[in-house]
Design a protein around this motif. Structure first.
Motif: not given
Length: 562
Positions: A545-562
């Motif tokens: 997102i930094g390379n594409a937009w030039g800004k730093k939004p909040i980044c969250k990763v949701m991980l689900t294990v199956v």
């Protein structure tokens, strides 16, 4: 007076600690401490709020951080409220449970606080003790006398605070006005008597220290409003601070003389009228109509009094300007009088409302066109008078931003006040024995009322909302097996983030490609560590997102294990 002894180890001293209101306008909280440094008794004067700006998204109000006095609440003898403005009483309901000491207030201020409790549905029972105007009370080592002052709300008082070491006069908010309409004038005679007794320290309002002259009287505003309302051809609406009961009285009188019916819109205005009637500030037969009656009167026979002078988005005026009020609408050639001054920081909100009204053909009058508002704070001419009356040995400027405090200090010295001591929130001044000087620093800061919660200004929710307001959020959802291998295609959600980069490529696809590449590059052994997988995906998202937009939004990763 007898010469006072200089400080000796373990000797009594009088200290002053502002936790709000010094270096800012609003959130007033002042502490006076008396006794040896390890055995002080404390008196609190006022407990107010300030209001959030664009840097505090979602915050309802801002309160002072009271952890310093909270740790010593057993030695806190009481809270004395000087008047009923929100920046002096607004934090009482939220913070009193942390202190649980008696709150002393004059009848109007006490009833206003009780009304706020009832209106908010609070089940708290705050120990509010009503004291008469011009009364005296003793709290621990502090002998306190209430002095009548003029301001823009009923029953404002200064405090004369006496201890065995000497006398301090704490002005709170004040001005000189021979005809304040709903309160007694500033008590010049008593202030002169205190000056003869010997005022060691004057702690004084600095809000208008940069303005020359003397403030006009509330009576003059009343005359001007009467002229404007009588000469109006169609509807007249007047917006004021809800706490300015004198202005309510003036508008009501002007409407009566012009043969107009007074209509009141705004919950805060109704609460203020009720409290004013209960305490005798306004007569029981004060005549007005609720907003539902607005449409029943001819256009040239109505005078509307409403909240919203500061551009508050939920207030009556904002909804009228937006055409969203259920009972009230204005039409071309109607008149709106802004009988107030715009508080710094509110200019854009007020300007939006004024422009919306003008676009509808409504005429507006502000204090730029006529004297339809007067300040509640002293200008330089009034400061000069209080220095002459009280003859302080030392002045401590309060209630103002840094530039106001410094300007009052320079002005006082130019008029012959012997000494000025500057301070800021969190600094401890030793008042007596003198000379007045900073001797310590205590924790100070801000608390946020965030819905039903009180949180610190450095807590995560508000800080993250601030980031959200600038750069949005990206959420990546991963479904993996226990071996760390992807069990389904990753998903991405963008909120407040552009859908495409400058070349028209999908930012979501760019992120997904980067995440899948980062996970594929992980050694198989590390893929079993789900924390490593999650962090690798988060870093890849931030990079993409930094390379594409030039800004730093909040980044969250949701991980689900199956």
């Amino acid at each position: 007076m007898a010469q006072r002894k200089q400080k000796a180890p373990g000797a009594d001293e009088l200290v002053f600690v502002p936790l709000g209101g010094v270096g800012e306008i609003g959130m007033n909280l002042y502490l006076y401490g008396y006794g040896p440094s390890d055995q002080r008794k404390w008196l609190m004067v006022d407990l107010g709020v300030t209001f959030p700006g664009p840097d505090e998204p979602g915050v309802d109000v801002i309160l002072p951080d009271i952890r310093f006095i909270e740790e010593m609440k057993r030695d806190l003898v009481g809270i004395v409220l000087t008047h009923g403005h929100e920046d002096h009483i607004g934090a009482v309901i939220d913070l009193w449970p942390r202190l649980k000491v008696p709150v002393y207030a004059t009848p109007f201020t006490a009833e206003l606080l009780k009304a706020k409790l009832a209106e908010g549905g609070s089940k708290r029972e705050i120990d509010i003790k009503t004291v008469p105007l011009k009364s005296k009370l003793t709290l621990g080592p502090f002998a306190i006398e209430l002095i009548n002052m003029a301001h823009s709300i009923p029953e404002p008082t200064a405090l004369a605070i006496r201890t065995p070491l000497g006398l301090v006069v704490h002005t709170a908010d004040w001005k000189i006005d021979a005809a304040p309409i709903t309160s007694a004038p500033t008590d010049e005679a008593r202030l002169r008597q205190l000056g003869q007794e010997g005022v060691d320290v004057l702690v004084c309002d600095s809000t208008n220290a940069m303005r020359e002259g003397v403030s006009p009287s509330e009576e003059e505003v009343g005359r001007n409003l009467s002229t404007i309302i009588q000469s109006a051809k169609q509807r007249v609406a007047v917006t004021i601070f809800a706490s300015n009961v004198a202005r309510m009285h003036s508008v009501a009188e002007a409407a009566r003389k012009a043969g107009r019916e007074l209509v009141v819109a705004g919950r805060a205005m109704h609460r203020m009228i009720q409290v004013s009637q209960e305490t005798g500030i306004l007569p029981k037969n004060f005549k007005f109509h609720d907003q539902q009656a607005f449409g029943y009167f001819e256009r040239n026979r109505v005078c509307l009094l409403m909240t919203g002078s500061q551009g508050e988005p939920r207030a009556a005026l904002a909804r009228v300007a937006a055409g969203e009020h259920p009972e009230i609408n204005l039409a071309p050639d109607d008149l709106v009088v802004f009988s107030s001054r715009t508080i710094p920081g509110n200019e854009k909100a007020v300007g939006r409302i004024q422009n919306a009204l003008v676009d509808q053909g409504v005429r507006i009058v502000t204090d730029n066109e006529a004297v339809v508002h007067v300040t509640g704070h002293p200008r330089r001419g009034e400061l000069k008078q209080i220095y002459e009356w009280t003859k302080p040995k030392t002045l401590v400027p309060m209630h103002g931003e840094a530039r106001h405090l410094e300007e009052q200090g320079r002005y006082a010295l130019s008029l012959g006040v012997p000494a000025v001591a500057q301070t800021r929130n969190g600094k401890m001044l030793r008042f007596l024995p003198g000379p007045v000087q900073i001797i310590d620093e205590v924790p100070s800061g801000r608390l946020f009322r965030d819905g039903n919660l009180i949180v610190g200004d450095d807590d995560g929710p508000v800080r993250e909302r601030r980031r959200l307001s600038f750069a949005g959020i990206v959420v990546v959802s991963l479904v993996v097996g226990k071996n760390g291998e992807l069990a389904a295609d990753p998903q991405v959600i963008l909120d407040g983030v552009p859908a495409e980069d400058a070349e028209g490529s999908s930012i979501a696809e760019i992120i997904l490609d980067e995440v899948e590449g980062a996970l594929a590059s992980l050694p198989k052994g590390k893929r079993r560590d789900l924390a490593v997988v999650q962090e690798a995906a988060r870093r890849a998202t931030r990079s993409a997102i930094g390379n594409a937009w030039g800004k730093k939004p909040i980044c969250k990763v949701m991980l689900t294990v199956v």
